[in-house]
Write an enzyme that holds these catalytic residues in place. Structure first.
Site, PDB file in Angstrom:
ATOM      1  N   HIS A 193       0.634  -1.041   0.007  1.00 38.36           N
ATOM      2  CA  HIS A 193       0.120   0.223  -0.036  1.00 38.36           C
ATOM      3  C   HIS A 193       0.696   1.228  -0.024  1.00 38.36           C
ATOM      4  O   HIS A 193       1.708   1.302   0.913  1.00 38.36           O
ATOM      5  CB  HIS A 193      -1.056  -0.122   1.235  1.00 38.36           C
ATOM      6  CG  HIS A 193      -2.241   0.958   1.003  1.00 38.36           C
ATOM      7  ND1 HIS A 193      -2.163   2.258   0.989  1.00 38.36           N
ATOM      8  CD2 HIS A 193      -3.547   0.410   0.647  1.00 38.36           C
ATOM      9  CE1 HIS A 193      -3.417   2.473   0.713  1.00 38.36           C
ATOM     10  NE2 HIS A 193      -4.210   1.675   0.577  1.00 38.36           N
ATOM     11  N   PRO A 194       0.613   2.254  -0.765  1.00 36.86           N
ATOM     12  CA  PRO A 194       1.301   3.491  -0.953  1.00 36.86           C
ATOM     13  C   PRO A 194       0.980   4.651  -0.186  1.00 36.86           C
ATOM     14  O   PRO A 194       1.584   5.576  -0.281  1.00 36.86           O
ATOM     15  CB  PRO A 194       1.049   3.869  -2.534  1.00 36.86           C
ATOM     16  CG  PRO A 194      -0.419   3.480  -2.851  1.00 36.86           C
ATOM     17  CD  PRO A 194      -0.508   2.036  -1.919  1.00 36.86           C
ATOM     18  N   CYS A 195       0.142   4.494   0.900  1.00 37.68           N
ATOM     19  CA  CYS A 195      -0.230   5.566   1.536  1.00 37.68           C
ATOM     20  C   CYS A 195       0.830   6.176   2.421  1.00 37.68           C
ATOM     21  O   CYS A 195       0.709   7.256   2.767  1.00 37.68           O
ATOM     22  CB  CYS A 195      -1.495   5.242   2.341  1.00 37.68           C
ATOM     23  SG  CYS A 195      -1.255   3.990   3.611  1.00 37.68           S
ATOM     24  N   LYS A 196       1.822   5.387   2.850  1.00 36.73           N
ATOM     25  CA  LYS A 196       2.850   5.896   3.669  1.00 36.73           C
ATOM     26  C   LYS A 196       4.058   6.384   2.736  1.00 36.73           C
ATOM     27  O   LYS A 196       5.222   6.650   3.350  1.00 36.73           O
ATOM     28  CB  LYS A 196       3.231   4.730   4.934  1.00 36.73           C
ATOM     29  CG  LYS A 196       2.101   4.514   5.703  1.00 36.73           C
ATOM     30  CD  LYS A 196       1.780   5.701   6.882  1.00 36.73           C
ATOM     31  CE  LYS A 196       0.763   5.235   7.655  1.00 36.73           C
ATOM     32  NZ  LYS A 196       0.525   6.540   8.671  1.00 36.73           N
TER      33      LYS A 196
END
Lengths: 245, 140
Positions: A193-196
């Protein structure tokens, strides 16, 4: 630095950013984040692939059918030991991340896939680097399957993940690794997941601006996220990440 | 600018990392902790080519990461990046949810299994290896 044009931004009274060639004013909360557009993504990937070709690391560029989008991909094969292994020395390759890279140097034909040995299997790992329009960062898609096409479940892939990440990821895997449809191929892949991403990339990029050095975003980013899912970049990429210009 | 003490503190062996190591090493005294196994090493006085020679590592903080009071450490060649990360996390008293990343060339994160000795051979200069570290909540 405007990552798109490669030029350092002149001092402006307003903080602005250049995204896809379009300048826009940043609010104070956004000025700390680093975003880049699809073209910049492709340009960093091209640099990355150039080095990959020099060292035979196997990364390639692929485009969608209408060529509007593209992504970077790499496939590698790994022998997973079963209950009986005819080549005990290769079983060590599965346990740590680093030796996996050595396996890449062998063309598939040279792999001694024992036909009569039970249990020993070859696993195909695929890693794809795509650009996320919504997060405006690169995203790592990956999947693994046996040679007959049967996919590995996520729990099987966990075995290839380095111990240091296992505890963290196993606590909250749904926040980190999800299964999604590949935007271009339309097939299910696991996604980190790229959110961070911005959270760990921003200090790095700010630092590079401070020391007046350009950085290949893709190389830096992949060096951080890759090992989490068993993908280790050879050290020679580190020499190309930052070049004094 | 505060000068670092000249003598190099020894990184405690990884087996001592069960809460014993970093808290016992006092940056102020600059006296190396005698380890249980490997010889105490002043670093620069070992004969060249000695495979047990430790690497001088200079740790620099990036971003908002706390700066270590002691930045210069003598590290065994075979210490892995992951071992170094665990050490710094303990030293800085980071919580479990915080990740720490180490970079060479201020831009590239070596794999966790990479050995400090190898990194020194590739990126070391002036007799030391400079590593930048950065904390982040990268996942979750």
């Amino acid at each position: 630095m405007c990552i798109f044009t490669g030029k350092f931004t002149p001092r402006r009274k307003e903080k602005t950013s250049c995204v896809n060639g379009i300048w826009r004013k940043l609010s104070s909360s956004m000025e700390e984040d680093e975003f880049f557009g699809e073209k910049t993504f492709q340009s960093f990937c091209a640099e990355f692939i150039k080095h990959s070709q020099q060292i035979g690391d196997g990364w390639e560029w692929r485009t969608s059918k209408d060529c509007s989008e593209g992504y970077m991909c790499k496939t590698h094969f790994q022998i997973k030991p079963g209950t009986q292994v005819s080549h005990p020395e290769t079983s060590a390759h599965v346990q740590t991340c680093l030796p996996m890279e050595e396996a890449l140097e062998l063309p598939l034909d040279d792999f001694e896939v024992p036909e009569t040995t039970t249990g020993s299997e070859v696993i195909k790992y695929e890693y794809h680097v795509l650009y996320s329009c919504s997060y405006q960062v690169p995203v790592l898609y990956f999947r693994a399957s046996f040679l007959d096409g049967k996919p590995l479940a996520l729990k099987d892939i966990w075995e290839g993940i380095h111990e240091c990440y296992k505890t963290r990821l196993l606590q909250e895997p749904w926040d980190t690794i999800t299964q999604q449809e590949h935007p271009i191929l339309g097939q299910p892949f696991f996604v980190l997941h790229p959110c961070k991403t911005n959270e760990f990339m921003t200090p790095l990029l700010k630092n590079s601006r401070k020391i007046n050095r350009s950085v290949n975003y893709i190389t830096s980013w992949l060096s951080v996220v890759g090992p989490v899912v068993g993908l280790n970049l050879p050290l020679s990429y580190a020499r190309t990440t930052s070049q004094d210009e | 600018m505060a000068e670092e003490p000249d003598s190099v503190l020894q990184l405690p062996p990884s087996t001592a990392a069960d809460g014993e190591g970093p808290t016992e090493v006092s940056p102020e005294t600059a006296t190396p902790e005698p380890p249980s196994s490997a010889a105490v090493s002043p670093g620069t006085e070992e004969p060249a080519g000695d495979t047990k020679k430790k690497i001088d590592v200079l740790l620099k903080a990036v971003g908002d990461t706390p700066i270590m009071k002691t930045k210069k450490w003598a590290v065994e060649r075979t210490r892995t990046i992951q071992g170094l990360i665990d050490f710094i996390k303990k030293f800085l008293k980071l919580v479990a949810s915080e990740q720490l990343f180490i970079y060479v060339n201020q831009s590239f994160a070596p794999s966790p299994d990479q050995e400090v000795g190898t990194l020194y051979e590739c990126f070391g200069s002036d007799g030391k290896l400079v590593l930048h570290y950065c904390k982040s909540q990268a996942w979750g």
